[in-house]
Design a protein around this motif. Structure first.
Motif, PDB file in Angstrom:
ATOM      1  N   CYS A  78       0.856  -1.178   0.000  1.00 31.86           N
ATOM      2  CA  CYS A  78       0.000   0.000   0.000  1.00 31.86           C
ATOM      3  C   CYS A  78       0.896   1.233   0.000  1.00 31.86           C
ATOM      4  CB  CYS A  78      -0.919   0.004   1.224  1.00 31.86           C
ATOM      5  SG  CYS A  78      -2.100   1.357   1.189  1.00 31.86           S
ATOM      6  N   PHE A  79       0.700   2.113  -0.966  1.00 30.51           N
ATOM      7  CA  PHE A  79       1.527   3.304  -1.112  1.00 30.51           C
ATOM      8  C   PHE A  79       1.003   4.415  -0.213  1.00 30.51           C
ATOM      9  CE2 PHE A  79       2.154   0.768  -4.824  1.00 30.51           C
ATOM     10  CZ  PHE A  79       3.496   0.916  -5.119  1.00 30.51           C
ATOM     11  N   ILE A  80       1.865   4.899   0.663  1.00 31.28           N
ATOM     12  CA  ILE A  80       1.495   5.904   1.652  1.00 31.28           C
ATOM     13  C   ILE A  80       1.826   7.308   1.160  1.00 31.28           C
ATOM     14  CG2 ILE A  80       1.962   6.728   4.005  1.00 31.28           C
ATOM     15  CD1 ILE A  80       2.670   3.768   4.673  1.00 31.28           C
ATOM     16  N   GLU A  81       2.969   7.440   0.493  1.00 27.89           N
ATOM     17  CA  GLU A  81       3.467   8.759   0.075  1.00 27.89           C
ATOM     18  C   GLU A  81       4.280   8.569  -1.207  1.00 27.89           C
ATOM     19  OE1 GLU A  81       7.150  10.991   2.068  1.00 27.89           O
ATOM     20  OE2 GLU A  81       5.374  11.002   3.348  1.00 27.89           O
ATOM     21  N   GLY A  82       4.167   9.510  -2.146  1.00 28.62           N
ATOM     22  CA  GLY A  82       4.935   9.402  -3.388  1.00 28.62           C
ATOM     23  C   GLY A  82       4.459   8.238  -4.219  1.00 28.62           C
ATOM     24  N   GLY A  83       5.385   7.609  -4.969  1.00 28.03           N
ATOM     25  CA  GLY A  83       4.992   6.490  -5.807  1.00 28.03           C
ATOM     26  C   GLY A  83       6.173   5.824  -6.485  1.00 28.03           C
ATOM     27  N   LEU A  84       5.859   4.743  -7.192  1.00 23.15           N
ATOM     28  CA  LEU A  84       6.851   3.982  -7.946  1.00 23.15           C
ATOM     29  C   LEU A  84       6.350   3.778  -9.362  1.00 23.15           C
ATOM     30  CD1 LEU A  84       7.819   1.024  -5.543  1.00 23.15           C
ATOM     31  CD2 LEU A  84       9.171   3.068  -6.047  1.00 23.15           C
ATOM     32  N   GLU A  85       7.304   3.687 -10.293  1.00 22.70           N
ATOM     33  CA  GLU A  85       6.998   3.326 -11.672  1.00 22.70           C
ATOM     34  C   GLU A  85       7.592   1.959 -11.943  1.00 22.70           C
ATOM     35  OE1 GLU A  85       7.991   4.523 -16.306  1.00 22.70           O
ATOM     36  OE2 GLU A  85       8.923   5.658 -14.678  1.00 22.70           O
ATOM     37  N   ASP A  86       6.765   1.049 -12.464  1.00 25.29           N
ATOM     38  CA  ASP A  86       7.252  -0.244 -12.927  1.00 25.29           C
ATOM     39  C   ASP A  86       7.854   0.010 -14.308  1.00 25.29           C
ATOM     40  OD1 ASP A  86       7.348  -2.765 -14.340  1.00 25.29           O
ATOM     41  OD2 ASP A  86       6.048  -3.602 -12.769  1.00 25.29           O
ATOM     42  N   VAL A  87       9.182  -0.045 -14.411  1.00 25.56           N
ATOM     43  CA  VAL A  87       9.838   0.334 -15.667  1.00 25.56           C
ATOM     44  C   VAL A  87       9.591  -0.678 -16.773  1.00 25.56           C
ATOM     45  CG1 VAL A  87      11.566   1.783 -14.536  1.00 25.56           C
ATOM     46  CG2 VAL A  87      12.085  -0.615 -14.971  1.00 25.56           C
ATOM     47  N   THR A  88       9.263  -1.925 -16.441  1.00 24.03           N
ATOM     48  CA  THR A  88       8.938  -2.923 -17.468  1.00 24.03           C
ATOM     49  C   THR A  88       7.567  -2.648 -18.071  1.00 24.03           C
ATOM     50  OG1 THR A  88      10.273  -4.595 -16.344  1.00 24.03           O
ATOM     51  CG2 THR A  88       8.648  -5.399 -17.919  1.00 24.03           C
ATOM     52  N   LEU A  89       6.599  -2.350 -17.218  1.00 24.77           N
ATOM     53  CA  LEU A  89       5.229  -2.110 -17.679  1.00 24.77           C
ATOM     54  C   LEU A  89       4.999  -0.670 -18.109  1.00 24.77           C
ATOM     55  CD1 LEU A  89       3.207  -4.033 -14.921  1.00 24.77           C
ATOM     56  CD2 LEU A  89       3.847  -4.833 -17.211  1.00 24.77           C
ATOM     57  N   GLY A  90       5.877   0.251 -17.670  1.00 24.50           N
ATOM     58  CA  GLY A  90       5.653   1.662 -17.957  1.00 24.50           C
ATOM     59  C   GLY A  90       4.429   2.195 -17.230  1.00 24.50           C
ATOM     60  N   GLN A  91       4.093   1.594 -16.089  1.00 24.15           N
ATOM     61  CA  GLN A  91       2.927   1.990 -15.303  1.00 24.15           C
ATOM     62  C   GLN A  91       3.393   2.508 -13.952  1.00 24.15           C
ATOM     63  OE1 GLN A  91       0.112  -1.174 -14.739  1.00 24.15           O
ATOM     64  NE2 GLN A  91      -1.337   0.102 -13.653  1.00 24.15           N
ATOM     65  N   ALA A  92       2.752   3.576 -13.484  1.00 30.67           N
ATOM     66  CA  ALA A  92       3.121   4.165 -12.202  1.00 30.67           C
ATOM     67  C   ALA A  92       1.984   4.021 -11.204  1.00 30.67           C
ATOM     68  CB  ALA A  92       3.476   5.643 -12.378  1.00 30.67           C
ATOM     69  N   TRP A  93       2.351   3.905  -9.925  1.00 29.39           N
ATOM     70  CA  TRP A  93       1.407   3.854  -8.821  1.00 29.39           C
ATOM     71  C   TRP A  93       1.758   4.952  -7.854  1.00 29.39           C
ATOM     72  CZ3 TRP A  93       3.319  -0.406 -11.250  1.00 29.39           C
ATOM     73  CH2 TRP A  93       2.401  -1.295 -11.763  1.00 29.39           C
ATOM     74  N   GLY A  94       0.719   5.594  -7.286  1.00 30.16           N
ATOM     75  CA  GLY A  94       0.951   6.700  -6.364  1.00 30.16           C
ATOM     76  C   GLY A  94       0.232   6.497  -5.047  1.00 30.16           C
ATOM     77  N   GLN A  95       0.214   7.547  -4.258  1.00 31.14           N
ATOM     78  CA  GLN A  95      -0.364   7.531  -2.924  1.00 31.14           C
ATOM     79  C   GLN A  95      -1.757   6.908  -2.938  1.00 31.14           C
ATOM     80  OE1 GLN A  95      -0.065  11.260  -0.885  1.00 31.14           O
ATOM     81  NE2 GLN A  95      -1.653  10.730   0.569  1.00 31.14           N
ATOM     82  N   GLY A  96      -1.976   5.950  -2.039  1.00 27.61           N
ATOM     83  CA  GLY A  96      -3.271   5.288  -1.926  1.00 27.61           C
ATOM     84  C   GLY A  96      -3.404   4.035  -2.767  1.00 27.61           C
ATOM     85  N   ALA A  97      -2.483   3.795  -3.706  1.00 29.24           N
ATOM     86  CA  ALA A  97      -2.558   2.601  -4.548  1.00 29.24           C
ATOM     87  C   ALA A  97      -2.273   1.356  -3.712  1.00 29.24           C
ATOM     88  CB  ALA A  97      -1.569   2.704  -5.704  1.00 29.24           C
ATOM     89  N   TYR A  98      -2.779   0.216  -4.184  1.00 28.04           N
ATOM     90  CA  TYR A  98      -2.649  -1.054  -3.470  1.00 28.04           C
ATOM     91  C   TYR A  98      -2.326  -2.149  -4.474  1.00 28.04           C
ATOM     92  CZ  TYR A  98      -4.241  -5.351  -1.189  1.00 28.04           C
ATOM     93  OH  TYR A  98      -4.323  -6.621  -0.700  1.00 28.04           O
ATOM     94  N   ALA A  99      -1.485  -3.098  -4.060  1.00 26.39           N
ATOM     95  CA  ALA A  99      -1.168  -4.251  -4.909  1.00 26.39           C
ATOM     96  C   ALA A  99      -1.167  -5.511  -4.054  1.00 26.39           C
ATOM     97  CB  ALA A  99       0.202  -4.079  -5.556  1.00 26.39           C
ATOM     98  N   TYR A 100      -1.692  -6.593  -4.628  1.00 26.50           N
ATOM     99  CA  TYR A 100      -1.657  -7.923  -4.016  1.00 26.50           C
ATOM    100  C   TYR A 100      -1.007  -8.827  -5.047  1.00 26.50           C
ATOM    101  CZ  TYR A 100      -3.311 -12.218  -1.758  1.00 26.50           C
ATOM    102  OH  TYR A 100      -3.387 -13.436  -1.128  1.00 26.50           O
ATOM    103  N   ARG A 101       0.158  -9.346  -4.719  1.00 25.29           N
ATOM    104  CA  ARG A 101       0.935 -10.130  -5.690  1.00 25.29           C
ATOM    105  C   ARG A 101       1.065 -11.573  -5.222  1.00 25.29           C
ATOM    106  NH1 ARG A 101       4.580  -5.234  -5.355  1.00 25.29           N
ATOM    107  NH2 ARG A 101       3.750  -3.881  -6.976  1.00 25.29           N
ATOM    108  N   LEU A 102       0.630 -12.481  -6.065  1.00 24.84           N
ATOM    109  CA  LEU A 102       0.747 -13.908  -5.780  1.00 24.84           C
ATOM    110  C   LEU A 102       2.158 -14.400  -6.097  1.00 24.84           C
ATOM    111  CD1 LEU A 102      -2.664 -15.080  -7.255  1.00 24.84           C
ATOM    112  CD2 LEU A 102      -2.007 -14.981  -4.829  1.00 24.84           C
ATOM    113  N   PRO A 103       2.563 -15.525  -5.531  1.00 28.34           N
ATOM    114  CA  PRO A 103       3.876 -16.080  -5.867  1.00 28.34           C
ATOM    115  C   PRO A 103       4.015 -16.250  -7.381  1.00 28.34           C
ATOM    116  CG  PRO A 103       2.927 -17.269  -4.022  1.00 28.34           C
ATOM    117  CD  PRO A 103       1.856 -16.347  -4.543  1.00 28.34           C
ATOM    118  N   GLY A 104       5.182 -15.892  -7.899  1.00 27.37           N
ATOM    119  CA  GLY A 104       5.466 -16.042  -9.327  1.00 27.37           C
ATOM    120  C   GLY A 104       5.009 -14.892 -10.203  1.00 27.37           C
ATOM    121  N   MET A 105       4.234 -13.934  -9.668  1.00 27.72           N
ATOM    122  CA  MET A 105       3.785 -12.797 -10.475  1.00 27.72           C
ATOM    123  C   MET A 105       4.988 -11.947 -10.869  1.00 27.72           C
ATOM    124  SD  MET A 105       1.197  -9.727  -9.492  1.00 27.72           S
ATOM    125  CE  MET A 105       1.110  -8.295 -10.546  1.00 27.72           C
ATOM    126  N   LYS A 106       5.071 -11.600 -12.143  1.00 28.24           N
ATOM    127  CA  LYS A 106       6.174 -10.773 -12.635  1.00 28.24           C
ATOM    128  C   LYS A 106       5.844  -9.304 -12.402  1.00 28.24           C
ATOM    129  CE  LYS A 106       7.525 -14.177 -16.038  1.00 28.24           C
ATOM    130  NZ  LYS A 106       7.675 -14.516 -17.447  1.00 28.24           N
TER     131      LYS A 106
END
Length: 132
Positions: A78-106
């Motif tokens: 869960c992103f609290i402040e600022g954000g990250l860009e996934d450089v492979t996907l070219g997608q960015a996530w910012g404050q408030g974003a959430y991710a749930y990643r299963l084993p093996g997810m790229k």
């Protein structure tokens, strides 16, 4: 270290930008996990696949690997402040974003936004698929 009941009422401050790396892990202190990337253990064993942590990426910090990331555990972020860009996907996530990643997810590698990125990360071991 087993999971224990803990609480805090204000968010712990992340290290200042440019703070020298801390290479010896101490309970309750931010620890360097890569160049300009910090982690604060909140609960669980900080060296295991069962833990809750805060991670702080300084502005512009990049993942410690240039490769796509996969792992054997479940990861919630869960992103609290600022954000990250996934450089492979070219997608960015910012404050408030959430991710749930299963084993093996790229996913990843990542680059922090100009504001940096403070995120809550929870790791959970994958359920056993073994028989009796």
């Amino acid at each position: 270290m087993p999971l224990v009941q803990k609480e805090f009422t204000t968010r712990p401050s992340h290290p200042p930008i440019g703070e020298p790396p801390v290479t010896v892990r101490q309970e309750g202190q931010w620890f360097s996990i890569g160049p300009k990337i910090w982690e604060l253990a909140l609960n669980g064993d900080p060296d295991s696949d069962e833990k809750s942590v805060l991670q702080w990426y300084e502005p512009g910090a990049v993942s410690v690997t240039d490769e796509v990331i996969t792992h054997t555990y479940i990861e919630e972020v869960c992103f609290i402040e600022g954000g990250l860009e996934d450089v492979t996907l070219g997608q960015a996530w910012g404050q408030g974003a959430y991710a749930y990643r299963l084993p093996g997810m790229k996913h990843g590698p990542y680059r922090a936004s100009p504001q940096g990125c403070l995120q809550f990360v929870k790791l959970v071991p994958a359920p056993s698929t073994g028989g009796s």
